[in-house]
Design an enzyme around this catalytic site. Structure first.
Site, PDB file in Angstrom:
ATOM      1  N   HIS A 179     -18.197  -4.450  36.735  1.00 20.20           N
ATOM      2  CA  HIS A 179     -18.100  -5.398  37.848  1.00 20.20           C
ATOM      3  C   HIS A 179     -17.159  -6.548  37.489  1.00 20.20           C
ATOM      4  O   HIS A 179     -17.269  -7.125  36.403  1.00 20.20           O
ATOM      5  CB  HIS A 179     -19.472  -6.004  38.138  1.00 20.20           C
ATOM      6  CG  HIS A 179     -20.362  -5.146  38.968  1.00 20.20           C
ATOM      7  ND1 HIS A 179     -20.964  -4.005  38.488  1.00 20.20           N
ATOM      8  CD2 HIS A 179     -20.772  -5.268  40.267  1.00 20.20           C
ATOM      9  CE1 HIS A 179     -21.713  -3.479  39.456  1.00 20.20           C
ATOM     10  NE2 HIS A 179     -21.615  -4.222  40.544  1.00 20.20           N
ATOM     11  N   ASN A 211     -18.918  -5.169  28.026  1.00 14.97           N
ATOM     12  CA  ASN A 211     -19.479  -5.331  29.367  1.00 14.97           C
ATOM     13  C   ASN A 211     -20.980  -5.605  29.330  1.00 14.97           C
ATOM     14  O   ASN A 211     -21.483  -6.439  30.083  1.00 14.97           O
ATOM     15  CB  ASN A 211     -19.178  -4.085  30.214  1.00 14.97           C
ATOM     16  CG  ASN A 211     -19.701  -4.188  31.637  1.00 14.97           C
ATOM     17  OD1 ASN A 211     -19.560  -5.229  32.271  1.00 14.97           O
ATOM     18  ND2 ASN A 211     -20.298  -3.116  32.132  1.00 14.97           N
TER      19      ASN A 211
END
Lengths: 358, 358
Positions: A179, A211
């Site tokens: 994201h 991440n």
């Protein structure tokens, strides 16, 4: 800004080797040089850029803090669309290059998508976003109606099929669908959170150690800014930075492309440009911070401030401009106003959530 | 189009090794598969793309030829500018992501430059053009008022200073400042030719064996098309294509960045999309050809037709669209209409001229 800054950023690596450390130190001293004197480029619509020297004291001035009232959306002026030529030649010319546009304008088209919690600009060449912008406030983060376990990753139908990043490109690639606007910033509505799951909001990101770890802590840092600032705007996106090859001493950009056939570029780095607004009234001071992190395992011990860079370095590398209309008098330096550091908390908890959701 | 086509193009190399030859053969058989059935993507302004299957017979149909009358400039419809959001959220949303644009719209801005003989679109990230379009006709090539020895290479003042390619970036880089619109196509006016010398019309190109040889012969091929077609439009630009690394079997884009600090990307490949118009009246047939050549030494013996690719392959790789408004009924395939081959002529002469001009 020192001409060497971008090269130094490019050399940045998460590894703890001596070369990387040297590069980071060298970048940090560049940053200090940057603060002493800087240049703002005033871009004319149709003319050359006019560099205006600005004393550093005007760039990040003042130390004022405010408490956080309920945020009010700011009215937005419409940016001028780019001029597209209608005729390409003087009447006397024997040719008319603009005649090509009869067959369609080649682009590039950025596939701007306006969603509830984010706006994204898409790069049809790399099949990654160019930038994704979000807005968080104490009020928006206080509402918890959305849960990522109800969301699913989606190909973005607003992008023409032949330029889309595809779910199958990510499948077994070894990279997370990372994201850019975090799902956790959009818990105020399930449908707003769902919209963060379009692949136009994703880049291939190293999972473990980035991440799911350092990058997640960095996102948490951004959210924590709302305890001090009533309104925080964040632009996030990928970079493709060159690295010097010691074999021939030349600079190369090298990045993987995932998918079969190869389709989606794996960025070498990611940036965030943070606008922490001291007031929700128009014209207030804005604490600006720009960060560039490598798409690689980063140890939690690494200070976040190591990744702070001059805004212009991100702009040159991305080919974008983030604050061209923000007067220097309104700017402050985020990391001079607040401690730019991550908090590694709820680690096991976060891992569990990520294991489900990713 | 076969999904493998882009990968195969990516693997293209000018080298005469067995692997490269295999890749080229495989690409050529892909092309044949392509001709039997193809797909046109109809792009809605705000909706998903609708793929429309089109029989191959409609894509390249007919075999009509025309003689060359004096060309008349075609009136050009103005393409719609991209929509830029003014508010990013519904009234109920607690956030307003579009508020960021108060600080300036990030871009990307393509720095369209309209000059007498060309229109260019610039990529601020790679510091290369994205595409450059020109128009040549029998009449325009017949006039010889310009001479490249009167022209000098120039940084483009229409591009903001911080995003410009610089003369010093090319200096001692080992690469030519490679014209995308060739100077030799603009001899009809010294000032038109001079304008081809802006760095916004240049990419770093391998000199000997490419820019000064095979690529020059390819440019000559384009000019020779005007003996058959009354009006020829050419779009030229760089590509950055992935290549499979045999060590780990993954695909990587790798390109050098020249300048100190590194600034201008060295493309791995170049494309030309050629629109050879059979008539200067509106609505006539157009012979379309798309070519991708590696930025590398190419032996003169290599057939030009080896570098022909499906248009869509260029479009996917460049993130651009070149003929979205050209109905399939008006399309023919250039290399089925005319012999796509270079003529290696005036070699010593050309070398002499290049030695002076480059």
């Amino acid at each position: 800004m020192s001409k060497a800054t971008i090269a130094v950023i490019a050399a940045m690596s998460a590894g703890a080797g001596a070369a990387a450390t040297a590069a980071l130190y060298s970048m940090r001293s560049e940053k200090k040089a940057e603060v002493t004197t800087t240049t703002t480029t005033v871009v004319a619509t149709k003319g050359p850029a006019v560099p205006v020297p600005v004393p550093a004291s005007q760039v990040f001035s003042g130390n004022q803090t405010t408490t956080a009232p309920v945020p009010v959306p700011v009215p937005v002026p419409v940016p001028s669309p780019p001029a597209i030529p209608t005729t390409g030649s003087s009447p006397a010319a024997p040719v008319n290059p603009a005649g090509l546009f009869e067959y369609g304008f080649p682009g590039p088209i950025a596939d701007l998508a306006t969603r509830q919690a984010l706006i994204s600009s898409y790069d049809r060449r790399t099949k990654n976003p160019q930038w994704v912008v979000e807005h968080i406030t104490p009020a928006s983060l206080a509402v918890r109606d959305g849960d990522r376990k109800n969301s699913t990753f989606l190909e973005d139908p607003l992008i023409p099929e032949k330029f889309q990043a595809k779910l199958k490109d990510y499948f077994r690639s070894g990279y997370d669908r990372g994201h850019q606007v975090p799902a956790a910033d959009c818990k105020w509505s399930q449908s707003a959170m769902d919209e963060t799951f379009y692949l136009s909001n994703m880049c291939p990101q190293v999972g473990d150690g980035f991440n799911r770890d350092y990058w997640a802590h960095f996102e948490d840092f951004c959210r924590r800014l709302t305890t001090r600032y009533p309104s925080v705007r964040i632009v996030t996106g990928p970079l493709y930075l060159p690295k010097r090859d010691p074999a021939d001493n030349k600079w190369y950009v090298k990045y993987e492309v995932i998918g079969n056939p190869p389709n989606v570029a794996v960025p070498t780095h990611f940036y965030k440009v943070i606008f922490a607004e001291e007031s929700t009234a128009p014209g207030g001071k804005v604490a600006l911070g720009a960060f560039v992190l490598p798409n690689a395992v980063i140890p939690n011990e690494k200070p976040l401030s190591d990744f702070e860079v001059p805004l212009e370095a991100v702009e040159r590398a991305a080919g974008l401009e983030f604050a061209s209309k923000l007067p220097v008098q309104r700017r402050k330096r985020l990391c001079a106003e607040t401690s730019c550091s991550i908090v590694v908390k709820e680690y096991a908890e976060r891992q569990k959530a990520f294991a489900k959701g990713k």
